[in-house]
Scaffold this active site. Structure first.
Site, short mmCIF file in Angstrom:
data_model
loop_
_atom_site.label_atom_id
_atom_site.label_comp_id
_atom_site.label_asym_id
_atom_site.label_seq_id
_atom_site.Cartn_x
_atom_site.Cartn_y
_atom_site.Cartn_z
N LYS A 233 0.85 -1.21 0.00
CA LYS A 233 0.00 0.00 0.00
C LYS A 233 0.88 1.26 0.00
O LYS A 233 1.95 1.25 -0.60
CB LYS A 233 -0.97 -0.02 1.18
CG LYS A 233 -1.76 -1.33 1.26
CD LYS A 233 -2.97 -1.22 2.14
CE LYS A 233 -3.56 -2.60 2.35
NZ LYS A 233 -4.91 -2.57 2.86
N GLU B 274 -9.86 -0.48 -2.04
CA GLU B 274 -9.54 0.91 -1.65
C GLU B 274 -9.63 1.83 -2.86
O GLU B 274 -10.02 2.99 -2.75
CB GLU B 274 -8.15 0.96 -0.98
CG GLU B 274 -8.21 0.37 0.42
CD GLU B 274 -6.89 -0.18 0.94
OE1 GLU B 274 -5.83 0.08 0.36
OE2 GLU B 274 -6.95 -0.91 1.95
N SER C 279 -6.83 -9.44 6.09
CA SER C 279 -6.29 -9.76 7.43
C SER C 279 -5.62 -11.13 7.50
O SER C 279 -5.69 -11.80 8.53
CB SER C 279 -7.39 -9.63 8.49
OG SER C 279 -7.83 -8.28 8.56
C1 PEP Z 1 -5.05 -5.77 1.06
O1 PEP Z 1 -4.77 -4.59 1.15
O2 PEP Z 1 -5.17 -6.28 -0.06
C2 PEP Z 1 -5.23 -6.55 2.29
C3 PEP Z 1 -5.67 -7.76 2.17
O3 PEP Z 1 -4.92 -5.92 3.47
P1 PEP Z 1 -4.81 -6.61 4.93
O4 PEP Z 1 -4.05 -7.90 4.77
O5 PEP Z 1 -4.07 -5.62 5.76
O6 PEP Z 1 -6.19 -6.88 5.40
#
Ligand code: PEP
Length: 280
Positions: free
Chosen positions: A31, A119, A233
């Site tokens: 990100k 996002e 997550s």
């Molecule tokens: C993502 O941004 O694609 C994602 C799965 O984030 P996280 O693992 O932090 O939930």
């Protein structure tokens, strides 16, 4: 996760044809983090920690500004870790201030691109149509797309999960079908991203099997070779249960990909499951 090269013929119709060669893929989405001086040390640490875990394919997705430096770092280390961008323009060149094209990403050293992340859909107004245009443009440029789909909490609670996912997948299905196995789908329930609330493995499996069924309607070959990642997550302590599901072929990892040791544990889980599957 189905065994790699299990030699199974796809079933005649419906969901979950047996895998032909779905090597697990673990992709780290950094990100808007580690885009400067910290990018190369993180990439080098991932390369080192995952070097022996060859049954899994590993990709990192740094911010645009760090792609070239990370590519150089990984090349110097003779690492197999691949590089993804986190977005790209559907346009090839021209008056599009602030945009980055597929050609620029390839020149910088990316071979993958994450498209349609929730996002971007939620915060930057990306639509099924714009995501589909980007998928077409990436494939035309021989940049491998990881296309994200997934429902919001509101949609899940309304019982609309499969309808939402179907609409999102159908928007780019024809593009993926042009080159089976080249593109990857990531199922990322929006309510699980960055929240610490991971989907139950059986719930994720249900959606993954549904997506594979959609692919099978287009072509059995497409369904058999397309890797479908779970994202939301994923951490070292919950990865194995998810990756053990028949139709979960890897993970798209956000927060946990910023810690090389923790990320390597997720890769290790995929590597060990693939090894076990090979041994029957
Ligand atoms: C993502 O941004 O694609 C994602 C799965 O984030 P996280 O693992 O932090 O939930």
């Amino acid at each position: 996760m189905k065994p790699v090269n299990d030699g199974g013929a796809p079933e005649a119709t419906g969901a979950a044809p047996r895998a032909g060669s779905r090597r697990p893929l673990i992709a780290g989405n950094w990100k808007m983090n580690a885009g400067g001086q910290d990018a190369c040390p993180l990439a080098a640490a991932v390369a080192k920690a995952t070097r022996e875990l060859t049954r899994a394919e590993v990709v990192v997705a740094p911010p645009f500004t760090a792609i070239a430096a990370v590519a150089h770092e990984l090349a110097e280390a003779k690492s197999e870790v691949g590089i993804a961008a986190q977005n790209m323009s559907a346009e090839v060149s021209g008056a599009f201030t602030g945009e980055i094209s597929s050609g620029m990403l390839k020149d910088a050293g990316a071979t993958w691109v994450i498209l349609g992340h929730s996002e971007r859909r939620q915060l930057f107004a990306e639509t099924d149509e714009s995501v589909a245009r980007k998928v077409a443009s990436a494939i035309a440029a021989e940049l491998r797309p990881i296309v994200c789909v997934g429902e919001t909490l509101e949609q899940r609670e309304a019982g609309d999960t499969l309808a939402v996912v179907e609409r999102q997948v159908r928007a780019f299905l024809d593009e993926l079908a042009k080159q089976p196995g080249f593109g990857v789908i990531a199922y990322e329930p929006v309510w699980a991203i960055g929240t610490g609330k991971v989907a139950r493995a059986e719930d994720a499996q249900e959606v993954h099997a549904f997506i594979r069924g959609l692919l099978a309607k287009a072509s059995e070959d497409l369904a058999g070779v397309t890797r479908i990642l779970y994202g939301g997550s994923v951490k070292a302590d919950n990865a194995e249960g998810l990756l053990a599901q028949d139709d979960i072929d890897g993970a798209l990892v956000g927060g946990a990909s910023l810690d090389a040791a923790g990320f390597a544990k997720i890769v290790d889980a995929a590597h060990r499951l693939a090894e076990r599957a090979e041994q029957g």
